[in-house]
Design a protein around this motif. Sequence first.
Motif, short mmCIF file in Angstrom:
data_model
loop_
_atom_site.label_atom_id
_atom_site.label_comp_id
_atom_site.label_asym_id
_atom_site.label_seq_id
_atom_site.Cartn_x
_atom_site.Cartn_y
_atom_site.Cartn_z
N PRO A 114 -6.02 -4.02 -2.86
CA PRO A 114 -5.58 -2.82 -2.14
C PRO A 114 -4.85 -1.81 -3.03
CG PRO A 114 -5.18 -4.75 -0.80
CD PRO A 114 -5.60 -5.25 -2.16
N LEU A 115 -4.02 -2.28 -3.96
CA LEU A 115 -3.29 -1.35 -4.83
C LEU A 115 -4.25 -0.48 -5.63
CD1 LEU A 115 -0.34 -3.56 -6.14
CD2 LEU A 115 -0.16 -1.55 -4.67
N CYS A 116 -5.34 -1.06 -6.09
CA CYS A 116 -6.36 -0.27 -6.79
C CYS A 116 -7.15 0.60 -5.82
CB CYS A 116 -7.31 -1.19 -7.55
SG CYS A 116 -6.55 -2.06 -8.94
N HIS A 117 -7.46 0.03 -4.66
CA HIS A 117 -8.25 0.72 -3.65
C HIS A 117 -7.59 2.02 -3.18
CE1 HIS A 117 -10.98 1.04 -0.17
NE2 HIS A 117 -9.91 1.32 0.55
N TYR A 118 -6.26 1.98 -3.02
CA TYR A 118 -5.54 3.18 -2.56
C TYR A 118 -5.82 4.36 -3.48
CZ TYR A 118 -2.61 -0.30 -0.08
OH TYR A 118 -2.16 -1.33 0.70
N GLN A 119 -5.90 4.10 -4.78
CA GLN A 119 -6.06 5.18 -5.75
C GLN A 119 -7.42 5.86 -5.62
OE1 GLN A 119 -4.48 4.55 -9.79
NE2 GLN A 119 -3.81 2.52 -9.10
N VAL A 120 -8.41 5.12 -5.13
CA VAL A 120 -9.74 5.70 -4.92
C VAL A 120 -9.75 6.59 -3.68
CG1 VAL A 120 -12.15 5.20 -4.37
CG2 VAL A 120 -10.97 3.87 -6.13
N VAL A 121 -9.33 6.03 -2.54
CA VAL A 121 -9.44 6.77 -1.28
C VAL A 121 -8.47 7.95 -1.21
CG1 VAL A 121 -10.37 4.81 -0.01
CG2 VAL A 121 -7.89 5.14 -0.09
N GLU A 122 -7.47 7.98 -2.09
CA GLU A 122 -6.58 9.14 -2.15
C GLU A 122 -7.19 10.29 -2.95
OE1 GLU A 122 -3.05 7.52 -3.81
OE2 GLU A 122 -2.43 6.51 -1.95
N GLN A 123 -8.23 10.00 -3.74
CA GLN A 123 -8.81 11.03 -4.60
C GLN A 123 -10.17 11.53 -4.14
OE1 GLN A 123 -8.42 10.50 -8.93
NE2 GLN A 123 -7.29 8.62 -8.52
N VAL A 124 -10.93 10.68 -3.47
CA VAL A 124 -12.29 11.05 -3.06
C VAL A 124 -12.60 10.50 -1.67
CG1 VAL A 124 -13.21 11.11 -5.41
CG2 VAL A 124 -13.25 8.96 -4.13
N GLN A 125 -13.62 11.09 -1.04
CA GLN A 125 -14.19 10.49 0.17
C GLN A 125 -15.27 9.51 -0.26
OE1 GLN A 125 -15.16 13.16 3.60
NE2 GLN A 125 -14.72 14.80 2.14
N VAL A 126 -15.39 8.40 0.47
CA VAL A 126 -16.43 7.42 0.15
C VAL A 126 -17.37 7.27 1.34
CG1 VAL A 126 -16.94 5.05 -0.56
CG2 VAL A 126 -14.86 6.17 -1.40
N PHE A 127 -18.65 7.57 1.10
CA PHE A 127 -19.71 7.30 2.05
C PHE A 127 -20.37 5.99 1.61
CE2 PHE A 127 -20.77 12.03 3.19
CZ PHE A 127 -19.48 12.18 3.68
N CYS A 128 -20.29 4.97 2.43
CA CYS A 128 -20.84 3.66 2.05
C CYS A 128 -22.18 3.46 2.73
CB CYS A 128 -19.88 2.55 2.45
SG CYS A 128 -20.37 0.92 1.86
N VAL A 129 -23.24 3.37 1.93
CA VAL A 129 -24.59 3.12 2.46
C VAL A 129 -24.80 1.61 2.42
CG1 VAL A 129 -27.05 3.60 2.21
CG2 VAL A 129 -25.35 5.34 1.56
N THR A 130 -24.82 0.99 3.59
CA THR A 130 -24.83 -0.47 3.66
C THR A 130 -25.51 -0.98 4.91
OG1 THR A 130 -23.39 -2.44 3.64
CG2 THR A 130 -22.54 -0.48 4.77
N ASP A 131 -26.15 -2.13 4.78
CA ASP A 131 -26.71 -2.84 5.93
C ASP A 131 -25.91 -4.09 6.25
OD1 ASP A 131 -28.86 -1.08 6.39
OD2 ASP A 131 -30.04 -2.03 4.79
N THR A 132 -24.98 -4.44 5.37
CA THR A 132 -24.28 -5.72 5.54
C THR A 132 -22.81 -5.59 5.90
OG1 THR A 132 -23.95 -5.82 3.14
CG2 THR A 132 -25.86 -6.99 4.01
N LEU A 133 -22.12 -4.55 5.41
CA LEU A 133 -20.74 -4.35 5.84
C LEU A 133 -20.74 -3.87 7.29
CD1 LEU A 133 -18.71 -2.59 2.99
CD2 LEU A 133 -18.58 -4.96 3.72
N THR A 134 -19.81 -4.37 8.07
CA THR A 134 -19.73 -3.98 9.48
C THR A 134 -18.99 -2.66 9.62
OG1 THR A 134 -17.61 -5.09 9.86
CG2 THR A 134 -19.61 -6.42 10.12
N GLU A 135 -19.08 -2.07 10.80
CA GLU A 135 -18.33 -0.85 11.10
C GLU A 135 -16.84 -1.08 10.93
OE1 GLU A 135 -19.19 2.15 11.69
OE2 GLU A 135 -21.30 2.13 12.28
N ASP A 136 -16.36 -2.23 11.40
CA ASP A 136 -14.93 -2.54 11.29
C ASP A 136 -14.50 -2.67 9.83
OD1 ASP A 136 -14.57 -2.50 14.01
OD2 ASP A 136 -14.70 -4.68 14.27
#
Length: 424
Positions: free
Chosen positions: A356-378
Amino acid sequence: MQFRIDTGNGARELILDRRNFLYYAAQKLEENPVPEEQVIEEAIDRPLGGASLEDIPLGGKVAVIIDDATRPTPSRKIIPYLLKRVEQRSRNIIFITAPGTHRPLTEEELDKKIGKDVLKKYGVVNVDAQREEDYQYIGETEQMKTPLYIHKAVLEADYLIAIGNIAPHNVVGWGGGAKIIQPGVSGRITTEATHLSGCFERIEDVFGNVNCKARQEIDAIGEKVGLNFIVNTVLSAQGQILGLFCGHYLKAHREGVAFAQKVLCPSIPELADIVIVSAYPCYLDYWQGFKPVGFSLKGVKKGGIVIYLFDPPEGLCGNSPAHKPILEKYLNKDEKTARKDIENGTIRDLVGICNPLCHYQVVEQVQVFCVTDTLTEDECRLLRFQKFTDVQEAVANALKIMGQDAKIGVIPCGGETLVQVRRE
């Protein structure tokens, strides 16, 4: 412009308008690469940095440490050539897996990594990180005073050989080398100390930095434990061995990093407004899958959009199930909250919180559109990713936000590619 991009768990078809296209960041490969067999033979027979398999004590116990299923290292290809040399000194050989805090390897994964015939002949210690009684305290490092808990099977060996892969890493700069020891065969307390140190630096300053704090510490641990000989690959996107670096755990590793920088760090003309990145080969779960989306920051403008092609067969952290509670609790929080809870002792899984500490730095700088068939909406909501199942739909939505003339970059092997803006 048409592209077919491998995600590790399938492929995605992509069409881009030429006016939007900025770069396709493929690895830099030689036109006529040396055959793998020749690469392996020459590297093992000409080790770097003064280390030699001739130093194996006659009849001594040799431990060959291999990385786990989250790494693409083709150790099974290398092992026969390695054994041919080792067996001239000793046949007292054991294989040891190095999962760090991940789960143990399955029988199928062990066969893929080592081979059934070799396993029958020599056997394997399939390390389980949850068995803390299997680790022994051996002291601490000089610089950071990291307490060292190392797997007993490693300490029982007279000679340690490590087979690993050199690629960019989000906590220690580059994989390979002594990373097979820490976190590979180290206890939880040891891994907590090194990984937390890596998470107190900006991730853009850690990616590809062989002098970052965590890398310096794991190198010190490699020396303390006595890692005798490494066999480190640099791979193409298709998993072909482009370079093999054998010998001293530090000197051979640095030679490998220098080679990897030429192959895995392609130049781009400028930062893109939108970058499309595949998780391959770090696609098993998001514990590994953070790397590609994190590395993509090197190729996209702040405030831009990352279109992340990610189909993990093991979901959020199926390959590292011990960390699932901490990810579910903290991924949608913020750095201030996490650091406060670290300081007051609320967080017990200090390895898990690094994601999460690394993850925060990504979502604070860019929007992420995840193209996936396996990750759930939640799961996408937890990650603060906008979910798509079609890459063209994701591109169309990104262009609506960034403008129809927005520049788009493509990184087809995101898990092992670290782009760099070309200098004039």
